[in-house]
Design a protein around this motif. Structure first.
Motif, PDB file in Angstrom:
ATOM      1  N   PRO A  23       0.842  -1.188   0.014  1.00 53.11           N
ATOM      2  CA  PRO A  23      -0.042   0.193   0.035  1.00 53.11           C
ATOM      3  C   PRO A  23       0.622   1.127  -0.061  1.00 53.11           C
ATOM      4  N   GLY A  24       0.668   2.157  -1.021  1.00 49.88           N
ATOM      5  CA  GLY A  24       1.464   3.222  -1.276  1.00 49.88           C
ATOM      6  C   GLY A  24       3.001   3.114  -1.848  1.00 49.88           C
ATOM      7  N   GLY A  25       3.165   1.959  -2.084  1.00 52.26           N
ATOM      8  CA  GLY A  25       4.591   1.545  -2.736  1.00 52.26           C
ATOM      9  C   GLY A  25       5.650   1.080  -2.067  1.00 52.26           C
ATOM     10  N   SER A  26       6.350   0.454  -2.426  1.00 52.54           N
ATOM     11  CA  SER A  26       7.915   0.046  -1.467  1.00 52.54           C
ATOM     12  C   SER A  26       8.708  -0.099  -2.670  1.00 52.54           C
ATOM     13  N   TYR A  27      10.202  -0.253  -2.315  1.00 57.41           N
ATOM     14  CA  TYR A  27      10.944  -0.593  -3.359  1.00 57.41           C
ATOM     15  C   TYR A  27      11.928  -1.568  -2.638  1.00 57.41           C
ATOM     16  N   ALA A  28      12.511  -2.761  -3.331  1.00 53.53           N
ATOM     17  CA  ALA A  28      13.624  -3.521  -2.978  1.00 53.53           C
ATOM     18  C   ALA A  28      14.799  -2.849  -3.594  1.00 53.53           C
ATOM     19  N   TYR A  29      15.982  -2.964  -2.866  1.00 57.77           N
ATOM     20  CA  TYR A  29      17.407  -2.587  -2.950  1.00 57.77           C
ATOM     21  C   TYR A  29      18.105  -3.856  -3.345  1.00 57.77           C
ATOM     22  N   LYS A  30      19.231  -3.688  -4.333  1.00 56.30           N
ATOM     23  CA  LYS A  30      20.070  -4.518  -4.722  1.00 56.30           C
ATOM     24  C   LYS A  30      21.482  -4.018  -4.505  1.00 56.30           C
ATOM     25  N   PHE A  31      22.273  -4.746  -3.887  1.00 52.42           N
ATOM     26  CA  PHE A  31      23.938  -4.268  -3.924  1.00 52.42           C
ATOM     27  C   PHE A  31      24.684  -5.163  -4.574  1.00 52.42           C
ATOM     28  N   THR A  32      25.593  -5.202  -5.499  1.00 52.11           N
ATOM     29  CA  THR A  32      26.550  -5.971  -6.190  1.00 52.11           C
ATOM     30  C   THR A  32      27.803  -5.377  -5.803  1.00 52.11           C
ATOM     31  N   ASN A  33      28.633  -6.245  -5.314  1.00 56.48           N
ATOM     32  CA  ASN A  33      30.158  -5.608  -4.949  1.00 56.48           C
ATOM     33  C   ASN A  33      30.807  -5.990  -6.240  1.00 56.48           C
ATOM     34  N   LYS A  34      32.152  -5.527  -6.368  1.00 58.96           N
ATOM     35  CA  LYS A  34      32.931  -5.431  -7.265  1.00 58.96           C
ATOM     36  C   LYS A  34      33.362  -7.080  -7.565  1.00 58.96           C
ATOM     37  N   GLU A  35      33.213  -7.849  -6.649  1.00 61.72           N
ATOM     38  CA  GLU A  35      33.468  -9.446  -6.957  1.00 61.72           C
ATOM     39  C   GLU A  35      32.265 -10.107  -7.480  1.00 61.72           C
ATOM     40  N   GLY A  36      31.175  -9.381  -7.607  1.00 60.94           N
ATOM     41  CA  GLY A  36      30.031 -10.049  -8.181  1.00 60.94           C
ATOM     42  C   GLY A  36      29.033 -10.740  -7.081  1.00 60.94           C
ATOM     43  N   LYS A  37      29.258 -10.129  -5.843  1.00 61.10           N
ATOM     44  CA  LYS A  37      28.540 -10.694  -4.616  1.00 61.10           C
ATOM     45  C   LYS A  37      27.352  -9.837  -4.749  1.00 61.10           C
ATOM     46  N   ILE A  38      26.215 -10.722  -4.264  1.00 62.51           N
ATOM     47  CA  ILE A  38      24.838  -9.886  -4.459  1.00 62.51           C
ATOM     48  C   ILE A  38      24.033  -9.940  -3.126  1.00 62.51           C
TER      49      ILE A  38
END
Length: 330
Positions: free
Chosen positions: A202-217
């Motif tokens: 309700p009202g919206g929400s967002y997921a966040y993704k972090f990818t480091n320089k070694e490709g770990k997510i």
């Protein structure tokens, strides 16, 4: 000031730390719950504790008696190898993060940047900001990122005189507001990439993704509702979530309770395990715990989630139960 000086000390790997894991409203342990924990522990000691050292007896306790899940609302941090600090949401857990930062006097001698990524602005995700002590120090620069173009106005509202004695504009820290939308990729000078993805809430929400320089997510996806009717959405979200090393995800309800709270914007642990299986997630962390649930009930949900994973035949997925202070290393 150089970019290097604005960071925190370097570490060897990405660290994700949980500061608030409750949903909706802070839920301190009540006296009757504390009493039950103590009496249950004493009962076990009388039955099984003879001859054990206090430390050995503590280690033998079941999870819900060994630990307290925690009472603070959503907040966690990501620290990359180069010392950049990213904060996801600003629930009441943010107070403890801020206290930890200013305990080190070295952090008050030079300018420090803290980047905030806001999933949405419901109270349980922003109410810790006025109690985040670094907001009052002029050497801290707070950088806010979100898809909400009026984020500054939203945050100012909770600190108008009717609700808080200090206006946001009167706090000493420097502040910067940045629009950040799905499809955008924010890349730091040290190689960390950040992306966001819309969620049903309700009202919206967002997921966040972090990818480091070694490709770990690492992905944070709270206040999201996935149901059995959302299989197309789950599959459509595959490119964003696929093969993440660590997913911290909303699992506020049991499956039965989710049926009675349809469209409330939260996910059952059953559907979270289904999603993690479909997306090929390596580690799933159950979070945003229902405030009315005791530690014992939350532990039962944890055990049921692991059983459901086993029934799905998913041997690779590891499931963890979020509690305040917990750390994950990527």
């Amino acid at each position: 000031m150089s970019d290097k000086e604005s960071r925190f000390p370097k570490i060897e790997e990405v660290i994700v730390q949980l500061y608030g894991v409750r949903g909706s409203i802070a839920s301190p342990l009540q006296n009757q719950d504390y009493r039950k924990k103590i009496t249950d522990i004493l009962h076990l000691f009388g039955k099984e504790g003879g001859g054990l050292s206090p430390e050995a007896f503590w280690k033998s306790l079941p999870y819900h008696l060994k630990y307290v899940t925690g009472s603070d609302t959503t907040c966690l941090s990501v620290t990359d190898e180069d010392g950049n600090l990213f904060v996801l949401d600003m629930g009441t857990g943010l107070r403890n993060l801020g206290d930890a930062l200013i305990k080190n006097p070295e952090f008050l001698k030079s300018e420090k940047d803290v980047s905030f990524f806001i999933t949405h602005t419901h109270w349980d995700h922003i109410q810790g900001l006025p109690f985040f002590k670094p907001i009052y120090f002029p050497n801290f620069k707070l950088k806010f990122y979100s898809p909400y173009p009026n984020l500054e106005e939203r945050l100012e509202k909770q600190q108008i005189p009717e609700f808080f004695p200090v206006p946001l504009a009167s706090t000493g820290s420097k502040k910067e507001y940045n629009s950040f939308f799905p499809g955008d990729v924010l890349e730091t000078e040290t190689g960390m990439k950040v992306e966001c993805h819309p969620l049903k809430h309700p009202g919206g929400s967002y997921a966040y993704k972090f990818t480091n320089k070694e490709g770990k997510i690492f992905i944070f996806a709270t206040d999201a509702e996935f149901t059995g009717a959302d299989m197309d959405t789950i599959q459509g979200s595959l490119p964003f979530f696929q093969n993440a090393d660590l997913l911290v995800m909303d699992t506020q309800y049991t499956l039965d309770e989710s049926f009675s709270k349809f469209d409330w914007g939260h996910t059952s642990y059953t559907m979270a395990v289904n999603c993690a299986t479909s997306w090929g997630i390596k580690n799933l962390v159950l979070t945003h715990h229902e405030p009315s649930y005791s530690d014992e009930k939350i532990y039962e949900i944890f055990k049921d989630a692991k059983l459901h994973k086993k029934q799905l035949g998913n041997q690779k997925l590891k499931i963890h139960l979020a509690r305040e202070g917990m750390r994950f290393h990527l």
